[in-house]
Motif scaffolding. Structure first.
Motif, PDB file in Angstrom:
ATOM      1  N   ALA A  79     -19.561 -25.145  25.263  1.00 46.08           N
ATOM      2  CA  ALA A  79     -20.153 -25.614  26.527  1.00 46.08           C
ATOM      3  C   ALA A  79     -20.684 -27.033  26.372  1.00 46.08           C
ATOM      4  CB  ALA A  79     -21.266 -24.669  26.960  1.00 46.08           C
ATOM      5  N   LEU A  82     -17.719 -29.673  25.933  1.00 46.74           N
ATOM      6  CA  LEU A  82     -16.992 -29.908  27.179  1.00 46.74           C
ATOM      7  C   LEU A  82     -17.849 -30.708  28.147  1.00 46.74           C
ATOM      8  CD1 LEU A  82     -15.192 -26.463  27.684  1.00 46.74           C
ATOM      9  CD2 LEU A  82     -14.176 -28.635  26.989  1.00 46.74           C
ATOM     10  N   ALA A  83     -19.145 -30.370  28.198  1.00 45.81           N
ATOM     11  CA  ALA A  83     -20.042 -31.072  29.128  1.00 45.81           C
ATOM     12  C   ALA A  83     -20.192 -32.537  28.746  1.00 45.81           C
ATOM     13  CB  ALA A  83     -21.410 -30.388  29.128  1.00 45.81           C
ATOM     14  N   ALA A 101     -13.529 -18.912  30.409  1.00 47.67           N
ATOM     15  CA  ALA A 101     -14.256 -19.532  31.522  1.00 47.67           C
ATOM     16  C   ALA A 101     -14.601 -21.009  31.295  1.00 47.67           C
ATOM     17  CB  ALA A 101     -15.510 -18.718  31.832  1.00 47.67           C
ATOM     18  N   PRO A 102     -15.151 -21.398  30.131  1.00 48.05           N
ATOM     19  CA  PRO A 102     -15.515 -22.811  29.987  1.00 48.05           C
ATOM     20  C   PRO A 102     -14.317 -23.747  30.035  1.00 48.05           C
ATOM     21  CG  PRO A 102     -15.930 -21.613  27.932  1.00 48.05           C
ATOM     22  CD  PRO A 102     -15.568 -20.600  28.959  1.00 48.05           C
ATOM     23  N   GLU A 105     -13.152 -23.916  33.654  1.00 49.66           N
ATOM     24  CA  GLU A 105     -14.072 -24.728  34.456  1.00 49.66           C
ATOM     25  C   GLU A 105     -13.844 -26.220  34.209  1.00 49.66           C
ATOM     26  OE1 GLU A 105     -18.731 -24.230  35.241  1.00 49.66           O
ATOM     27  OE2 GLU A 105     -18.276 -25.139  33.318  1.00 49.66           O
ATOM     28  N   ALA A 106     -13.559 -26.565  32.937  1.00 51.97           N
ATOM     29  CA  ALA A 106     -13.360 -27.978  32.590  1.00 51.97           C
ATOM     30  C   ALA A 106     -11.921 -28.438  32.804  1.00 51.97           C
ATOM     31  CB  ALA A 106     -13.754 -28.187  31.130  1.00 51.97           C
TER      32      ALA A 106
END
Lengths: 425, 304
Positions: A79, A82-83, A101-102, A105-106
């Motif tokens: 997380a 990626l952020a 999911a991560p 999302e990215a």
């Protein structure tokens, strides 16, 4: 003296910089930034380091620049990276609500289909993972069974019983097991995820008769407040009341659960297929891996079914695939990582159910419990695993809710209503 | 260029700028960024687009029952730290200082020992103590004569903080004991002897002489305890199992972590997490200000 101190200070600043530089890639080397899964004390981590070292020796032009993390630390770092935009080229990932999911999302999921060699991998064993049948990750093995009922056959026989065919058979074992100071079915009920992944995923499919009830409910086709789901939750109350599952199971964690089974203090243990390698070898030799027996209210279509998710594995990210040189280097490493030798080792260590390699010959000398696992995977019908589709607060509420049901702090209807509310929020 | 006292200004600047830059980069920038983030719906994983949403994340937080539950637990931890660890640590330090027990060095080492252990290790250790048929349950079974008795306080939201509070006291009391012991060594022993000669009892010496003399230390310890309690994550995370126990024992840092890093259903989870982080800072600063005000009213810190 002052000059000497000055020189020392400069050296103190410069030397670490050069020292760090020595670890960097050599000129001309292709660097594949990787997020690997494991730690230095488990087989996954140890094998990863060994494989990478061997790959580096065989391929001096490529550097696998990896970060090896395990469990929560891994998920947290994914997380964070990626952020921050520090996207790895290659990573351990999945395609479901927990492992995918991560990346989804990215927008970093990359379709590997054009790059999977059909002569090496059995494409029939790699399930589609995206809406257009994309394959985002090369799974370590075939489907990951999460609802295995491990039976200590010798212990069951010692009490005068045989493999249970129905739930009532389990109930019949309770008095004798209690008298002998044994548990009937042990579960790591202190871990919320165990109730969802290893228990309820099997129950809801059996009672609803729909292998994909969970994914359909998440999509809105069913509701978690539907009577069949409330009834499935009520099975927990029934099993605790009947003594099949002990009320104290909500105070038993993963390690203690496997220890209970390995120490012959439980007739059965509920866990995923991955736990097979953690059972004491002496007990493993007398252990049978089963699906839950026929449950009250079960629909015939789902008889003998187990819940299974697509197994995780390594996959390229879009960032990694953007540069053809990096992509090809990563794919070359993946071929090395998924070689027959390494896959066989994973099979022996119990890390996978069965390989996804084409024309793979299963060694005849596999441990008995590994053979059991392959047999179960080949015979049982697969159903949805809850946390592969239900994520976030709704999944947390379901897991904690099932623990509340065991302790009597909530009713099945209350838990179902809370999950439905959080899901549609 | 020269400074007021004739020294070379560039030298001053050269000495200050590196540390200032590091401070601005690793302390000031994240705080400002976090505050900005909490006023938006920005999710870096969804590209660069963001909207200014004002105090919407804070409004959502105040309407979230999980926030109030976590805050309540955090305040319990603060209470245990300030009103449990500090008085106990002070009392134990005084007993050792006055040599009311033999082998004071041994007790000092034993009480401080937990502080040498990793918090995660301590959390796992206490988790094992509280598990089904674990040492605490076995003791209960022995005392009650009921072989099925189990230690179930971790399973209920209204009782989970008792065992956790006990573990917190076990870990940190030794630290405060050492702080107080070090400050007690600085006390004028003649003053204590004078009080004793004047007929003061041990309790009166403690309350009338020692406590006022160390009021500044009490204040500093309180501030340390408050700040530590509000950012505490590791012990509670490791002492609980995922699910009911962790939900029951949720404190603000865990709530923030689960929101920002695990709730993929929440599109603005990073912004919401930033709002929770800022709330932790605000609550922490408020409590420290209150401690300072109380300290000033009691004239704490004037012993030096």
């Amino acid at each position: 003296m002052k000059r000497f101190i000055l020189v020392l200070m400069v050296l103190a600043l410069v030397v670490p910089a050069f020292a760090a530089g020595q670890k960097e890639a050599a000129p001309g080397q292709i660097v594949v930034k990787t997020m690997a899964y494991g730690d230095n004390s488990n087989p996954e981590g140890v094998n990863w380091v060994r494989i990478v070292d061997a790959f580096h020796k065989a391929n001096p032009g490529i550097k696998i620049d990896y970060e090896l993390l395990y469990d929560e630390a891994y998920h947290q770092k994914v997380a964070a990276r990626l952020a921050s935009g520090d996207v790895p080229h290659l990573a351990y990932m999945g395609a479901d609500a927990r492992w995918g999911a991560p990346w989804k999302e990215a927008s970093q999921q990359f379709d590997h289909r054009p790059f999977i060699d059909g002569k090496v991998f059995d494409l029939n064993l790699i399930p589609p993972m995206g809406p257009k049948n994309e394959i985002f990750v090369l799974p370590l093995g075939t489907s990951n069974i999460t609802t295995v009922l491990y039976m200590n056959e010798a212990l069951v026989k010692s009490l005068g019983f045989a493999e249970p065919k129905t739930y009532e058979d389990l109930v019949a074992m309770v008095p004798k097991a209690k008298a002998a100071g044994l548990e009937v079915v042990s579960i790591d009920g202190a871990d919320g995820w165990a109730w969802g992944s290893c228990y309820m995923s099997a129950i809801i499919a059996r009672l609803s008769g729909d292998a994909n009830w969970v994914s359909k409910a998440v999509a809105g086709q069913y509701k978690f407040t539907d009577q069949v789901f409330v009834d499935s939750l009520a099975m927990i109350t029934r099993m605790v009341k009947d003594g099949v599952i002990a009320e104290k199971s909500v105070l038993v964690d993963y390690g203690a659960n496997l220890s209970t089974f390995s120490n012959k203090k439980a007739l059965f243990v509920v866990q995923g297929q991955w736990a097979a390698g953690s059972i004491d070898p002496a007990v493993a030799d007398t252990t049978k891996m089963l699906a839950w027996p026929k449950l009250p209210g079960e629909k015939p279509a789902m008889a003998g079914s187990v819940a299974a998710a697509i197994q995780v594995g390594y996959g390229l990210t879009k960032a990694g695939a953007a540069d053809a040189k990096v992509r090809d280097a990563a794919l070359k490493f993946m071929m090395y990582f998924y070689s027959v030798e390494e896959t066989t080792l994973r099979l022996r260590e119990g890390a996978i159910v069965a390989p996804i390699l084409k024309n793979y010959q299963v060694p005849a000398d596999l441990p008995l419990i590994v053979k059991q696992k392959v047999s179960l995977a080949q015979s049982a019908k697969n159903t949805d695993v809850i946390d592969a589709f239900l994520g976030g607060a709704a999944n947390d509420a379901l897991n904690a809710g099932m623990q509340k049901i065991v302790t009597g702090a909530a009713t099945p209807a209350q838990v179902a209503a809370e999950v439905e509310k959080l899901l549609r929020k | 260029m020269r400074g007021r006292n004739g020294r070379n200004l560039p030298v001053y600047i050269g000495m200050v700028v590196p540390a200032l830059s590091i401070f601005l980069f690793i302390v000031a920038y994240p705080i400002i960024y976090s505050f900005w983030l909490s006023l938006t719906d920005f999710n870096p994983n969804r590209g660069g687009e963001w909207n200014f949403v004002g105090i919407a994340q804070y409004a959502k937080m105040f309407n979230d029952p999980n926030f109030w539950h976590a805050l309540k637990n955090n305040l319990i931890v603060v209470g245990v730290s300030v009103f449990g660890q500090i008085p106990l640590g002070f009392g134990l330090a005084y007993i050792l200082f006055r040599k009311h027990v033999r082998a004071s060095g041994f007790f000092q080492s034993m009480l401080f020992l937990p502080h040498f252990l990793s918090t995660i290790v301590i959390g796992i250790l206490w988790k094992r103590m509280f598990q089904a048929d674990g040492p605490v349950s076995t003791l209960l079974q022995y005392l009650s004569g009921d072989p099925s008795a189990q230690f179930t306080l971790m399973l209920r939201a209204e009782t989970v903080m008792y065992p956790i509070g006990f573990a917190l006291i076990w870990i940190y009391t030794g630290l405060y004991m050492v702080i107080f012991l070090a400050n007690l060594q600085k006390l004028d022993k003649e003053m204590l002897e004078a009080a004793q000669i004047d007929g003061a009892s041990e309790f009166q010496i403690f309350m009338r002489v020692v406590v006022p003399a160390l009021s500044g230390t009490i204040l500093v310890s309180s501030i340390l305890a408050i700040a530590g309690s509000l950012r505490g994550f590791d012990l509670i995370y490791s002492i609980t199992t995922q699910g009911l126990q962790r939900n029951n024992a949720m404190v603000l840092p865990i709530f923030m972590y689960q929101t920002a890093f695990q709730d993929f259903n929440n599109d603005s989870r990073f912004a919401y997490g930033a709002a929770i982080s800022n709330a932790i800072i605000l609550i922490s600063v408020s409590l420290i200000i209150i401690s300072n005000i109380i300290g000033k009213r009691l004239k704490a810190g004037e012993e030096n």
